[in-house]
Design a protein around this motif. Sequence first.
Motif, PDB file in Angstrom:
ATOM      1  N   UNK A 137      25.540  34.840  53.184  1.00 46.39           N
ATOM      2  CA  UNK A 137      24.441  35.600  53.776  1.00 46.39           C
ATOM      3  C   UNK A 137      23.333  34.705  54.308  1.00 46.39           C
ATOM      4  N   UNK A 138      23.339  33.433  53.935  1.00 44.43           N
ATOM      5  CA  UNK A 138      22.304  32.514  54.402  1.00 44.43           C
ATOM      6  C   UNK A 138      22.817  31.556  55.475  1.00 44.43           C
ATOM      7  N   UNK A 139      24.062  31.725  55.891  1.00 45.55           N
ATOM      8  CA  UNK A 139      24.668  30.829  56.878  1.00 45.55           C
ATOM      9  C   UNK A 139      24.734  31.504  58.248  1.00 45.55           C
ATOM     10  N   UNK A 140      24.848  30.665  59.273  1.00 43.78           N
ATOM     11  CA  UNK A 140      25.074  31.173  60.613  1.00 43.78           C
ATOM     12  C   UNK A 140      26.570  31.291  60.891  1.00 43.78           C
ATOM     13  N   UNK A 141      26.906  31.990  61.955  1.00 38.68           N
ATOM     14  CA  UNK A 141      28.309  32.186  62.316  1.00 38.68           C
ATOM     15  C   UNK A 141      28.499  31.990  63.802  1.00 38.68           C
ATOM     16  N   UNK A 142      29.682  31.468  64.150  1.00 39.53           N
ATOM     17  CA  UNK A 142      29.999  31.157  65.537  1.00 39.53           C
ATOM     18  C   UNK A 142      31.393  31.663  65.856  1.00 39.53           C
ATOM     19  N   UNK A 143      31.544  32.326  66.984  1.00 35.42           N
ATOM     20  CA  UNK A 143      32.866  32.710  67.486  1.00 35.42           C
ATOM     21  C   UNK A 143      33.304  31.645  68.482  1.00 35.42           C
ATOM     22  N   UNK A 144      34.375  30.929  68.151  1.00 34.47           N
ATOM     23  CA  UNK A 144      34.795  29.813  69.005  1.00 34.47           C
ATOM     24  C   UNK A 144      36.295  29.606  68.862  1.00 34.47           C
ATOM     25  N   UNK A 145      36.854  28.828  69.792  1.00 33.35           N
ATOM     26  CA  UNK A 145      38.257  28.457  69.690  1.00 33.35           C
ATOM     27  C   UNK A 145      38.384  27.228  68.805  1.00 33.35           C
ATOM     28  N   UNK A 146      39.572  27.002  68.329  1.00 34.71           N
ATOM     29  CA  UNK A 146      39.813  25.826  67.507  1.00 34.71           C
ATOM     30  C   UNK A 146      39.604  24.549  68.326  1.00 34.71           C
TER      31      UNK A 146
END
Length: 454
Positions: free
Chosen positions: A89-98
Amino acid sequence: MAAGPRATADTAPAAGAGELEGEHIKPFTPEKAKEIIMSLQQPAIFCNMAVDWPAQHWTAEHLSEVLHGKQIRFRMGMKRTDTVPQFETTCGYVEATLEEFLTWNCDRSPLSGPFRDYDHSKFWAYADYKYFVSLFDDKTDIFEGVIWSDFGFPGRNGRESTLWIGSMGAHTPCHLDSYGCNLVFQVQGRKRWHLFPPEDTPFLYPTRIPYEESSVFSKINVVNPDLKRFPRFCKARRHMVTLSPGQVLFVPRHWWHYVESIDPVTVSINSWIELVEETSHEVNCRYLNRAVSALFDYYRTSKVVEIQALRTNREHMKKEGLNVHNHMEMEQTGGQDLSLGVVKQEAASLFGLDLVPVILTSEELPSKTGSIFEGDGKDFVGEDGEHSGKLHCTKRQRMMSKSEDAIVEQNASNSNMAPSQTLISTDDLLDCLLNPQVTRIVAQLLIQGRSLWF
């Protein structure tokens, strides 16, 4: 499927003239491997069990080609050392390719794209436990690269597996999985595991916040604990191991674990397995009758003899007070320690080059010395003014001496009345389970459990 840099096992010279090139002999049959998993109560590493798996030669680069631009959710965390766990809950998230992840991980921080806001020198990233069936929905052939059937689970392969890919420093907070045990196959890079047994749960300050159905988290950053805030953590028994490519780690049910990547890129494959084998009520009752009969036989043949011998030699009893205390505990637990010792002895005999136990680490926390749980060699004075500490064992021996005669007489009486073959029926079992004393004990355990978890 392209082979990675470790594709050397199949090209090694044959061990014998009669062996076919590329043939591998596993140290354990599937049946034996499953038997080990079903009986082990501690983490252990299986070696040489996956040498012929196609997944042995996978790399993050190869998987990037297979996924060809598929979007994956990466969790972003700070490369810092403080006493507070980095929960999801304290981290960011990224949608990306490998492929984008690998470019960023090579310290080529892009000016645009999904990782543009994350300096590689300050952040780590990982894609945690992505199910094969979702990642490779159009590449189902890749499921055959993972062969969990070698561990005695027929038909289980990549379809029942998850993929973990992370950068150096990426880690999961200390937690336990609320169901099943865990088999972890290390594919690329190394991961360091910090493990704690289920019995240490009170020392790890469990919490359900953040809530996750399959996990219970610890409030502690186990690699940098705040012992002033969480003093009981000093009692936790840390087991550490570094998992290398080709090895398979077995994590028993409800073992706590903190996992960190210690190489630039790590790839591992997990499979959760529920080890519940249902049996009929008739079979369970038969097992129960045998257990009770064996217990009574144990009492009759050894228990009374041992205690009577102690009664004839009071001085010996005082010197061996701890052993007497252990005997009394065994009496109270119905011989559970005896059977557990047999299981542990049998499991220990299996360990060797191909099955390595994860042992208790000798490393001590810097602030552990002088903690409130460590004695300083001084006697302590209780509320009644009597010295405890060094005198505690002497006081306990006096108490046992006074009650010894009663114990001997009671055990002798019980042994004479106990039949060698008991007949426990369903009604007997229900009467026992519905006994008001049992209900009271269960209620107390539920209340204690709730106070521990919340």
